[in-house]
Design a protein around this motif. Structure first.
Motif, PDB file in Angstrom:
ATOM      1  N   ALA A 151       0.899  -1.163  -0.099  1.00  0.00           N
ATOM      2  CA  ALA A 151      -0.025  -0.002   0.135  1.00  0.00           C
ATOM      3  C   ALA A 151       0.663   1.479   0.097  1.00  0.00           C
ATOM      4  N   GLY A 152       2.002   1.394   0.695  1.00  0.00           N
ATOM      5  CA  GLY A 152       3.009   2.387   0.643  1.00  0.00           C
ATOM      6  C   GLY A 152       3.555   2.717  -0.390  1.00  0.00           C
ATOM      7  N   ILE A 153       3.995   1.682  -1.241  1.00  0.00           N
ATOM      8  CA  ILE A 153       4.510   1.674  -2.513  1.00  0.00           C
ATOM      9  C   ILE A 153       3.622   2.367  -3.533  1.00  0.00           C
ATOM     10  N   TRP A 154       2.317   1.765  -3.346  1.00  0.00           N
ATOM     11  CA  TRP A 154       1.326   2.208  -4.351  1.00  0.00           C
ATOM     12  C   TRP A 154       1.061   3.836  -4.031  1.00  0.00           C
ATOM     13  N   ALA A 155       0.893   4.273  -2.858  1.00  0.00           N
ATOM     14  CA  ALA A 155       0.914   5.535  -2.447  1.00  0.00           C
ATOM     15  C   ALA A 155       1.973   6.443  -3.265  1.00  0.00           C
ATOM     16  N   VAL A 156       3.104   6.149  -3.089  1.00  0.00           N
ATOM     17  CA  VAL A 156       4.345   6.717  -3.724  1.00  0.00           C
ATOM     18  C   VAL A 156       4.256   6.961  -5.143  1.00  0.00           C
ATOM     19  N   TYR A 157       3.773   5.860  -5.843  1.00  0.00           N
ATOM     20  CA  TYR A 157       3.434   5.811  -7.181  1.00  0.00           C
ATOM     21  C   TYR A 157       2.097   6.676  -7.428  1.00  0.00           C
ATOM     22  N   LEU A 158       1.195   6.905  -6.759  1.00  0.00           N
ATOM     23  CA  LEU A 158       0.130   7.645  -7.109  1.00  0.00           C
ATOM     24  C   LEU A 158       0.592   9.211  -6.827  1.00  0.00           C
ATOM     25  N   LEU A 159       1.314   9.521  -6.043  1.00  0.00           N
ATOM     26  CA  LEU A 159       1.665  10.742  -5.786  1.00  0.00           C
ATOM     27  C   LEU A 159       2.620  11.214  -6.850  1.00  0.00           C
ATOM     28  N   GLN A 160       3.526  10.214  -7.474  1.00  0.00           N
ATOM     29  CA  GLN A 160       4.378  10.237  -8.511  1.00  0.00           C
ATOM     30  C   GLN A 160       3.582  10.943  -9.575  1.00  0.00           C
ATOM     31  N   VAL A 180       2.612   4.313 -18.232  1.00  0.00           N
ATOM     32  CA  VAL A 180       3.320   3.280 -17.187  1.00  0.00           C
ATOM     33  C   VAL A 180       2.901   3.740 -15.803  1.00  0.00           C
ATOM     34  N   ASP A 181       3.085   5.007 -15.538  1.00  0.00           N
ATOM     35  CA  ASP A 181       2.714   5.293 -14.148  1.00  0.00           C
ATOM     36  C   ASP A 181       1.254   5.262 -13.983  1.00  0.00           C
ATOM     37  N   VAL A 182       0.363   5.494 -14.892  1.00  0.00           N
ATOM     38  CA  VAL A 182      -0.951   5.423 -14.954  1.00  0.00           C
ATOM     39  C   VAL A 182      -1.441   3.823 -14.624  1.00  0.00           C
ATOM     40  N   LEU A 183      -0.641   2.875 -15.606  1.00  0.00           N
ATOM     41  CA  LEU A 183      -1.098   1.663 -15.038  1.00  0.00           C
ATOM     42  C   LEU A 183      -0.644   1.022 -13.711  1.00  0.00           C
ATOM     43  N   ALA A 184       0.465   1.635 -13.457  1.00  0.00           N
ATOM     44  CA  ALA A 184       1.044   1.325 -11.952  1.00  0.00           C
ATOM     45  C   ALA A 184       0.216   1.642 -10.955  1.00  0.00           C
ATOM     46  N   VAL A 185      -0.719   2.655 -11.001  1.00  0.00           N
ATOM     47  CA  VAL A 185      -1.607   3.059 -10.096  1.00  0.00           C
ATOM     48  C   VAL A 185      -3.083   2.478 -10.213  1.00  0.00           C
ATOM     49  N   GLU A 203       1.810  14.356  -9.237  1.00  0.00           N
ATOM     50  CA  GLU A 203       2.888  15.478  -9.397  1.00  0.00           C
ATOM     51  C   GLU A 203       3.621  15.432 -10.683  1.00  0.00           C
ATOM     52  N   THR A 204       3.542  14.122 -11.376  1.00  0.00           N
ATOM     53  CA  THR A 204       4.160  14.405 -12.849  1.00  0.00           C
ATOM     54  C   THR A 204       2.915  15.258 -13.779  1.00  0.00           C
ATOM     55  N   LEU A 205       1.853  14.811 -13.740  1.00  0.00           N
ATOM     56  CA  LEU A 205       0.822  15.346 -14.415  1.00  0.00           C
ATOM     57  C   LEU A 205       0.419  16.965 -14.160  1.00  0.00           C
ATOM     58  N   VAL A 206       0.905  17.141 -13.012  1.00  0.00           N
ATOM     59  CA  VAL A 206       0.730  18.743 -12.564  1.00  0.00           C
ATOM     60  C   VAL A 206       1.798  19.458 -13.071  1.00  0.00           C
ATOM     61  N   SER A 207       2.963  18.919 -12.805  1.00  0.00           N
ATOM     62  CA  SER A 207       4.261  19.564 -13.296  1.00  0.00           C
ATOM     63  C   SER A 207       4.448  19.757 -14.615  1.00  0.00           C
ATOM     64  N   GLN A 208       3.672  19.030 -15.503  1.00  0.00           N
ATOM     65  CA  GLN A 208       4.252  18.743 -17.118  1.00  0.00           C
ATOM     66  C   GLN A 208       3.106  19.593 -17.798  1.00  0.00           C
ATOM     67  N   ARG A 209       3.790  20.427 -18.765  1.00  0.00           N
ATOM     68  CA  ARG A 209       3.239  21.142 -19.532  1.00  0.00           C
ATOM     69  C   ARG A 209       2.436  20.274 -20.783  1.00  0.00           C
ATOM     70  N   ALA A 210       1.345  20.809 -21.409  1.00  0.00           N
ATOM     71  CA  ALA A 210       0.555  20.100 -22.133  1.00  0.00           C
ATOM     72  C   ALA A 210       1.515  19.572 -23.271  1.00  0.00           C
ATOM     73  N   ARG A 211       2.451  20.140 -24.063  1.00  0.00           N
ATOM     74  CA  ARG A 211       3.383  19.524 -25.141  1.00  0.00           C
ATOM     75  C   ARG A 211       4.181  18.510 -24.557  1.00  0.00           C
ATOM     76  N   GLU A 212       4.649  18.590 -23.289  1.00  0.00           N
ATOM     77  CA  GLU A 212       5.527  17.579 -22.724  1.00  0.00           C
ATOM     78  C   GLU A 212       4.629  16.399 -22.314  1.00  0.00           C
ATOM     79  N   VAL A 213       3.686  16.588 -21.832  1.00  0.00           N
ATOM     80  CA  VAL A 213       2.747  15.380 -21.679  1.00  0.00           C
ATOM     81  C   VAL A 213       2.835  14.438 -22.951  1.00  0.00           C
TER      82      VAL A 213
END
Length: 355
Positions: free
Chosen positions: A46-55, A77-82, A58-68
């Motif tokens: 559960a802790g590892i899953w929580a870290v991946y969720l935060l990752q 991969v991050d979406v599937l991991a969560v 924060e990746t989605l928040v910090s990325q600009r549209a063209r960078e996404v």
């Protein structure tokens, strides 16, 4: 917006978290675990899953549209991991919930340069790979069909249909040979020998195509990197593209840490060096430092005499080396470059006759 802490988790840490989670998944399949140990492992997951969720957040928040769009494979991969473990927790039975954390196997690959190289190789060689695969499928179905016709009356339980015979064809064509299905008639055994030899040839073709693809891709990347390094040397910037191509093929990149000796006084000189980044120290009667765009080691290369000075890296330095054989080629293809090198050598060590 600047990147947030969890979005910058390094590739080694991603791999460590994934490995820890997979070890916990494997341990949880052990039937004789105590309740306390099982609870600790589940909390760890559960802790590892929580870290991946935060990752992911924060990746989605910090990325600009063209960078996404550019980082879409990584984000996928991050979406599937969560989402996969979360969906398993909501909709799958308690016994198998943890097994869906195996999707974390993808996490170490998200930042892998080797995976990107593999994708490019498969894309570039797709036509050849598909061609060989079509041959494989043709031989597979043909072998199953012939084996069915020959052996269906001899072994109806194993060759009673083409799908049954196809299992034998797969095992034989891949030269695995489990031994659970063995042809009895002489004709079927001859067929088996032909199928095995075909399989060796087909797998050799696959391996050859992939090996060639990897070799070409690595050479392409090396060429691009070397081109960028060569273009950064002022001496080569006025050359045309054809001359640059020849020089890129001749020069070899080299990175030397600060304090390391590059060449020693009295050694035989078989190569000269061009500085791309950093500075070197030349230990002469009046020590000098050379920076980006300079070159050294040319005197021993031209005259054939031993090195006249020891040169060491004053800082971490990126170099391009040119061997004596390649220098002769360069002298023929780009005489203006060779003349500059000779003139510089003459200024540094007295007149040196042109070769």
């Amino acid at each position: 917006m600047s990147a947030l802490p969890f979005s910058k988790i390094s590739a080694p840490l991603n791999a460590l978290l994934a490995a820890t989670g997979l070890v916990a998944v494997a341990a949880l399949t052990t039937p004789d675990l105590t309740g306390r140990t099982r609870l600790v492992l589940e909390v760890l997951l559960a802790g590892i899953w929580a870290v991946y969720l935060l990752q992911l957040i924060e990746t989605l928040v910090s990325q600009r549209a063209r960078e996404v769009r550019k980082r879409m494979p990584v984000i996928a991969v991050d979406v599937l991991a969560v989402l996969v473990p979360m969906a398993a927790f909501l909709f799958v039975g308690t016994r198998d919930q943890i097994l869906y954390c195996a999707v974390w196997l993808l996490k170490p690959l998200r930042d892998s340069t080797y995976l990107r190289v593999l994708v490019r190789v498969l894309t570039n060689e797709a036509r050849n790979l598909i061609g060989v695969t079509s041959i494989f499928v043709t031989v597979l179905f043909g072998a199953a069909l012939v084996a069915y016709i020959i052996e269906r009356d001899v072994q109806p339980d194993k060759f009673g249909s083409i799908p049954q015979a196809m299992w034998w064809a797969v095992v034989t064509l891949s030269t695995t040979g489990y031994g659970d299905v063995v042809p009895q008639s002489l004709a079927a055994r001859i067929l088996a020998g032909l199928v095995m030899m075909s399989g060796i040839g087909i797998f050799a073709l696959w391996a050859g195509i992939l090996a060639t693809g990897f070799y070409q891709e690595v050479r392409r990347q090396d060429f691009v990197r070397n081109w960028q390094l060569v273009a950064a040397v002022p001496l080569f910037q006025k050359l045309g593209s054809a001359a640059l191509v020849e020089i890129v093929r001749s020069l070899r990149p080299r990175v030397v840490p600060a304090g390391a000796v590059i060449c020693r006084k009295g050694e035989a000189g078989d190569q000269m060096f061009f500085i791309v980044e950093g500075r070197v120290s030349v230990a002469t009667a009046n020590p000098v430092e050379l920076g980006p765009g300079s070159f050294f080691g040319e005197m021993a290369l031209i005259s054939g005499e031993p090195r006249s000075a020891t040169v060491s890296a004053a800082t971490a330095v990126s170099l391009l080396s040119l061997h004596s054989v390649d220098f002769q080629v360069l002298s023929s293809s780009s005489p203006e470059i060779a003349d500059i090198i000779r003139k510089t050598a003459a200024e540094r060590g007295g007149a040196i006759p042109k070769s």
